[in-house]
Design a protein around this motif. Sequence first.
Motif, PDB file in Angstrom:
ATOM      1  N   THR A  41     -10.498 -27.502  20.046  1.00 53.86           N
ATOM      2  CA  THR A  41     -11.197 -26.310  20.548  1.00 53.86           C
ATOM      3  C   THR A  41     -12.615 -26.318  19.984  1.00 53.86           C
ATOM      4  O   THR A  41     -12.927 -27.032  19.031  1.00 53.86           O
ATOM      5  N   GLU A  68     -15.353 -23.531  18.435  1.00 53.53           N
ATOM      6  CA  GLU A  68     -15.518 -22.153  17.982  1.00 53.53           C
ATOM      7  C   GLU A  68     -17.014 -21.874  17.785  1.00 53.53           C
ATOM      8  O   GLU A  68     -17.727 -22.705  17.222  1.00 53.53           O
ATOM      9  N   GLU A  75     -13.357 -18.449  20.352  1.00 48.03           N
ATOM     10  CA  GLU A  75     -12.678 -19.747  20.448  1.00 48.03           C
ATOM     11  C   GLU A  75     -12.551 -20.154  21.911  1.00 48.03           C
ATOM     12  O   GLU A  75     -12.180 -19.338  22.762  1.00 48.03           O
TER      13      GLU A  75
END
Length: 675
Positions: free
Chosen positions: A99, A101, A193
């Motif tokens: 991911t 962020e 996120e």
Amino acid sequence: MPALEPHIPGKLRFGRFPITDVSPVVEGGAFPAKAVAGEGIAVGATAFREGHDALGVSAVLYSPRGKEKQRVRLRELGKGLDRWHGILTPTKEGEWTFTIEAWHDRYGTWHHNAAVKIAAGIDVELMLAEGAALFAAAAEDEDRSEADRATLRSASYTLADASRSVEDRLAAGEAPEVRAAVERLPIRELVTESEHFPLLVERERAGRGAWYEFFPRSEGAVRDHATGAWTSGTLRTAAERLPGVAAMGFDVIYLPPIHPIGRAFRKGPNNSLTADPGDPGSPWAIGAAEGGHDTIHPDLGTFEDFEAFVARAEELGLEVAIDLALQASPDHPWVTSHPEWFTTRVDGSIAYAENPPKKYQDIYPLNFDNDPEGLSKEILRIVNLWIDHGVKIFRVDNPHTKPVWFWEWLIGKVAKKNPDVVFLAEAFTRPAMMKALGRAGFQQSYTYFTWRNTRAELEEFFTMISKDWAPFYRPNLFVNTPDILTEYLQFGGWPAFKIRAVLASMASPLWGVYAGYELVEHVARPGAEEYIDNEKYEYKQRDWAGAEAAGRSLAPYLTRLNEIRRAHPALMDLQNLTLHSSTDDATVVFSKHKENADGTKDTLIIVVNVDPHATRESTVTLDLPALHLDRESLDLEGRFRVDDLLSGQSWMWGEHNYVRLDAHAEPAHILHVRR
Ligand SMILES: O=P(O)(O)O[C@H]1O[C@H](CO)[C@@H](O[C@H]2O[C@H](CO)[C@@H](O)[C@H](O)[C@H]2O)[C@H](O)[C@H]1O
């Protein structure tokens, strides 16, 4: 990890901070990006915020079990570009995710404001008090080490200590140990996120390896001088060549088809349409009365011999790859048992296969539309059969002449039971198809490398393979194949063979050679880009040891290249290639850099004169940040030592460097940056 702060709920697409254009993401995440364990994967995202406060951006890597395994702070590529970049390194095979962020960087915001305002005498006490409060709160964070908490607490006291000078108090908030502590664990809020993006981590040989192709029937073939008749080599005699291949440092031994060869329309020497009784035929004309894709050519031996060959290869550190050529000679058992797997014309005949302008008069192409299920099941059976006999790598002939859905299905199905099986796509075709095959799951692909010879062509090609296509396409840079003897090799002599080997083995973690390259075989069939007296249609005897003893072999050179590859982790990654400039349009310069798990750095600078006929001189200008030089490696003039891994010489290099490469002496430098 601190809890994520909620943002406004609902169906909004943007989170608190926009995160867009994440890479590597293949077709919006429909297909996973590719990696091998230990490989550095370039991660990028566009992230920005409203207003002027500081933004921090990180990439987070999650293991197949969903555990956070690595968190890397991304760096902005250029001020104001809002494009962020970093490297993630998955450590083992499996279906990982990552991911991005984006978060408010509270330290960054405070520090910027404090530095500007205090210098201007604005809000001085307020800024110092805000800093003290920020560090006091951060020091409470139990995720930090005791040492970092103490550092931040002490900075907080000093910032609040009105008995000290303003300069001292501000300096406490800027101290290197304070910066290091907030770098290790940033002071974040409003964390946004992205979704999780898939990253498929496959085994080493999916993405790294040196391939060697040979025809087993040639190894140990004997010619009766009286009659001119040949006796084929066998898998047992071919195994005797394996130590020589392993000694050159190759990892994969690839065999063209080893099945019975059809007799109908068998091709003779030099691709002629008539074969004499003793001509062995093209191994790609698969299938005869003895059997088809599930059978071994009786001349080569039995399954027992095959398993012995695989075992011997394994002993020597070689993995065996076989050919998966989905086509049939007119004599293949499928032609009578399953005529529906072919396209029959109104007169009952079947058209031979073609890959324009090439004509394959000795084979029928398969038709996947009449009985997709039956044909797919049969091919899966065949692949599983070879897997059961120890094969884990398939070089797939002409995959672009079969539907892409079939490959997605087959590779997916095989991977479910045997995730370590590797498929190499032999597709030289339009880019859309080559890309789709990579997305469909092919672990590796042949490339246009053989036809990219000038500096401009190579620079474009290297950018394509290491950047643009890298998330879904692993290039295997073969320097030659039985089908490809380029003009560059035909007319460039020894220098050309060296140049192409250096480029392929240094630019890509996957490269390959077809037997005879080390003997600088370079004579083409007139009018073709193929070897004369091609091994595809006849046996070939070569005196490997004699050539080497007489100094007529490039084997020692190839061995050295493979040795260098094995010793340098930077060469085993794909995406870490940086191009540098030179004043000469035939001097190609690129570097490869890797930071190892233990923090050590490996950096190589490769300089190649790609003009095989001349000596070239140039000034090479390096993109120094790409070399990640440490202060300790630099002399007072900012120069650093490089060792040439080919010649053994060593020099001090800097930003601008004079280079002279005589193609006939040594066309390349492979420079290792000494740390
Ligand atoms: O079509 P490509 O250039 O990608 O080449 C691959 O496939 C060909 C067909 O399998 C194969 O061609 C060889 O086998 C044919 C069938 O026996 C024969 O007609 C051709 O003359 C021969 O070159 C080629 O080797 C393979 O790499």
